[in-house]
Design an enzyme around this catalytic site. Structure first.
Site, PDB file in Angstrom:
ATOM      1  N   GLU A  17       6.199  -9.824   6.269  1.00 52.02           N
ATOM      2  CA  GLU A  17       5.295  -8.806   6.831  1.00 52.02           C
ATOM      3  C   GLU A  17       4.194  -9.461   7.665  1.00 52.02           C
ATOM      4  O   GLU A  17       4.027 -10.672   7.704  1.00 52.02           O
ATOM      5  CB  GLU A  17       4.642  -8.001   5.702  1.00 52.02           C
ATOM      6  CG  GLU A  17       5.260  -6.634   5.437  1.00 52.02           C
ATOM      7  CD  GLU A  17       4.847  -5.597   6.477  1.00 52.02           C
ATOM      8  OE1 GLU A  17       4.178  -5.971   7.479  1.00 52.02           O
ATOM      9  OE2 GLU A  17       5.213  -4.428   6.308  1.00 52.02           O
ATOM     10  N   ARG A  97      -1.862  -2.625  -4.795  1.00 55.67           N
ATOM     11  CA  ARG A  97      -1.956  -3.925  -4.133  1.00 55.67           C
ATOM     12  C   ARG A  97      -2.327  -3.764  -2.674  1.00 55.67           C
ATOM     13  O   ARG A  97      -2.194  -2.678  -2.089  1.00 55.67           O
ATOM     14  CB  ARG A  97      -0.617  -4.677  -4.216  1.00 55.67           C
ATOM     15  CG  ARG A  97       0.525  -4.052  -3.410  1.00 55.67           C
ATOM     16  CD  ARG A  97       1.686  -5.019  -3.293  1.00 55.67           C
ATOM     17  NE  ARG A  97       2.877  -4.463  -2.675  1.00 55.67           N
ATOM     18  CZ  ARG A  97       3.081  -4.370  -1.359  1.00 55.67           C
ATOM     19  NH1 ARG A  97       2.141  -4.759  -0.522  1.00 55.67           N
ATOM     20  NH2 ARG A  97       4.215  -3.885  -0.891  1.00 55.67           N
ATOM     21  N   ASN A  99      -1.806  -4.276   1.332  1.00 53.64           N
ATOM     22  CA  ASN A  99      -0.634  -4.236   2.218  1.00 53.64           C
ATOM     23  C   ASN A  99      -1.079  -4.660   3.627  1.00 53.64           C
ATOM     24  O   ASN A  99      -1.837  -5.610   3.764  1.00 53.64           O
ATOM     25  CB  ASN A  99       0.013  -2.858   2.195  1.00 53.64           C
ATOM     26  CG  ASN A  99       1.490  -2.902   2.562  1.00 53.64           C
ATOM     27  OD1 ASN A  99       2.234  -3.754   2.076  1.00 53.64           O
ATOM     28  ND2 ASN A  99       1.940  -1.990   3.411  1.00 53.64           N
ATOM     29  N   ASP A 117       4.505   1.527  -7.098  1.00 60.64           N
ATOM     30  CA  ASP A 117       5.596   2.492  -7.296  1.00 60.64           C
ATOM     31  C   ASP A 117       5.626   3.571  -6.228  1.00 60.64           C
ATOM     32  O   ASP A 117       6.520   4.412  -6.212  1.00 60.64           O
ATOM     33  CB  ASP A 117       5.521   3.124  -8.682  1.00 60.64           C
ATOM     34  CG  ASP A 117       4.203   3.854  -8.944  1.00 60.64           C
ATOM     35  OD1 ASP A 117       3.450   4.118  -7.983  1.00 60.64           O
ATOM     36  OD2 ASP A 117       3.927   4.163 -10.122  1.00 60.64           O
ATOM     37  N   ASN A 145       0.199   1.041   6.355  1.00 59.54           N
ATOM     38  CA  ASN A 145       0.932   0.045   7.137  1.00 59.54           C
ATOM     39  C   ASN A 145       0.240  -0.212   8.468  1.00 59.54           C
ATOM     40  O   ASN A 145      -0.919  -0.550   8.497  1.00 59.54           O
ATOM     41  CB  ASN A 145       2.400   0.434   7.276  1.00 59.54           C
ATOM     42  CG  ASN A 145       3.258  -0.235   6.218  1.00 59.54           C
ATOM     43  OD1 ASN A 145       3.187  -1.444   6.018  1.00 59.54           O
ATOM     44  ND2 ASN A 145       4.082   0.533   5.518  1.00 59.54           N
ATOM     45  N   ASP A 195       6.747   1.337  10.259  1.00 61.60           N
ATOM     46  CA  ASP A 195       6.109   0.333   9.409  1.00 61.60           C
ATOM     47  C   ASP A 195       4.978  -0.336  10.193  1.00 61.60           C
ATOM     48  O   ASP A 195       4.034   0.318  10.589  1.00 61.60           O
ATOM     49  CB  ASP A 195       7.172  -0.658   8.926  1.00 61.60           C
ATOM     50  CG  ASP A 195       6.757  -1.430   7.683  1.00 61.60           C
ATOM     51  OD1 ASP A 195       5.556  -1.690   7.514  1.00 61.60           O
ATOM     52  OD2 ASP A 195       7.633  -1.803   6.888  1.00 61.60           O
TER      53      ASP A 195
END
Length: 288
Positions: A17, A97, A99, A117, A145, A195
Site C-alpha cells: 500500500e 488500525r 490505513n 473487521d 483510503n 482504493d
C-alpha cells in the site's frame, strides 16, 4: 498505444500500500501493512530496503526534518534516520488500525483509520500538524483510503472504499479546513473497489481498483478518461515518481487470494511501474 508495464519490486507483499515518491532522495516509500514493513525502493540501484516497525503500518511519508512519519495501528509516529521512534499522536482504539494517508500542500498529514473487521463505520480521517495537534475532519468512516489534492490546492479528493465513491471537498490550505463534500464519480460494482489515489498535473484523479485488475484516470469533472489493465488482482494504490514524475507506481496485495488466483497472477503483491504514462507533480513532505 499499448502501455508498458514493468515490475519495480518483485515481492510477495501481503498488503502492499501507500506508494509515495520522495523526490529528496529519488526513492519510493511504500508499506506492507500486515507485515509491519516500511519499504524504500531506489530505482537507480534496484534496491528495496526494508524497515520493520512494531505495529501494522498503513502509510509512511517523508518528513522535512528527515526520516519518516508513519500511520501505525495505534497512532502517528515519527521515525528518525537512525531508527529512533516516538509517538506524535496516540489514539489507540480496540480493533482499529491506521490505513492510507496523504500530505497536504502545507505539509499536514491526513491520516485515515479503519476497523480490522470492517464491520462498522468506526474509522476516521484526521488532520495532523507537525507540532502534534490533531483534529478529526471526517467521522464515521468505514475504510479510509485514497486522499489527494488538486494541483492548485483548492480541492481535496477522498475515498471511503465501501461507498464506491470518489468524493471531492473544497479545501482551504491556509486553515486546513474542508467543506462542501460531494461525489466526483461512482465506481460500479463489477469494476472493483476504489482504493488509493493520486492526482496528476492536469488535475485528473488516478485510482487503483482493488479486485478490478486496473488503474483508472478520471477528469476533474468525473468522467472516465482512461483505464489500464494490470497483471494483479488487487491493485491498492498509485503515485507518480521518477526524475520527471512521469512514471506511475502501483502497489498490490496477496491477502485473501486463493492458491489458484495466486498461480494465475503470480505478480500479486509486487510493485509495478508504468513508465511515461502521465505527468505527476511533487508531493509535500510532512512538516515535522
Amino acid at each position: 498505444m499499448p502501455v508498458e508495464i514493468e515490475v519495480a519490486v518483485r515481492t510477495p507483499a501481503v498488503l502492499g500500500e501507500g506508494p509515495t515518491w520522495d523526490h529528496g532522495s529519488s526513492t519510493l516509500l511504500w508499506v506492507d501493512i500486515l507485515s509491519s514493513e516500511v519499504h524504500r525502493y531506489a530505482p537507480a540501484r534496484d534496491d528495496d530496503a526494508v524497515l520493520t516497525v512494531p505495529q501494522h503500518v498503513g502509510a509512511a511519508k517523508p518528513r522535512t526534518m528527515g526520516g519518516i512519519v508513519a500511520n501505525l495501528r495505534d497512532g502517528i509516529a515519527l521515525i528518525d534516520r537512525d531508527g529512533t521512534r516516538r509517538w506524535l499522536v496516540y489514539w489507540a482504539r480496540e480493533g482499529v488500525r491506521g490505513n492510507d494517508a496523504g500530505i497536504d500542500p502545507s505539509g499536514r498529514l491526513w491520516a485515515g483509520t479503519m476497523r480490522y473487521d470492517q464491520a462498522a463505520d468506526e474509522g476516521w480521517l484526521a488532520r495532523v500538524s507537525g507540532d502534534g495537534s490533531a483534529k478529526v475532519m471526517v467521522e464515521k468512516v468505514n475504510t479510509s483510503n485514497g486522499v489527494g489534492w488538486s494541483p492548485d490546492g483548492r480541492l481535496m479528493y477522498y475515498i471511503d472504499t465501501p461507498t464506491r465513491r470518489i468524493d471531492v471537498f473544497d479545501f482551504d490550505d491556509a486553515s486546513g479546513d474542508v467543506s462542501n463534500r460531494r461525489t466526483l464519480c461512482m465506481v460500479g460494482g463489477t469494476d472493483g473497489w476504489p482504493d488509493g489515489l493520486c492526482v496528476d498535473a492536469s488535475g485528473c484523479v488516478w485510482v487503483a481498483l482493488w479486485g478490478g485488475h486496473a488503474v483508472r484516470r478520471y477528469t476533474p469533472s468525473g468522467e472516465l478518461d482512461r483505464e489500464i489493465r494490470l497483471p494483479v488482482d488487487q491493485p491498492s494504490a498509485c503515485c507518480f515518481g521518477g526524475d520527471d514524475f512521469a512514471d506511475l507506481y502501483v502497489t498490490s496485495a496477496r491477502v485473501g487470494l486463493s492458491e489458484d488466483a495466486l498461480a494465475a497472477r503470480p505478480l500479486s503483491g509486487s510493485v509495478l511501474v508504468l513508465p511515461g504514462v502521465g505527468s505527476g507533480v511533487p508531493s509535500a513532505a510532512f512538516a515535522g
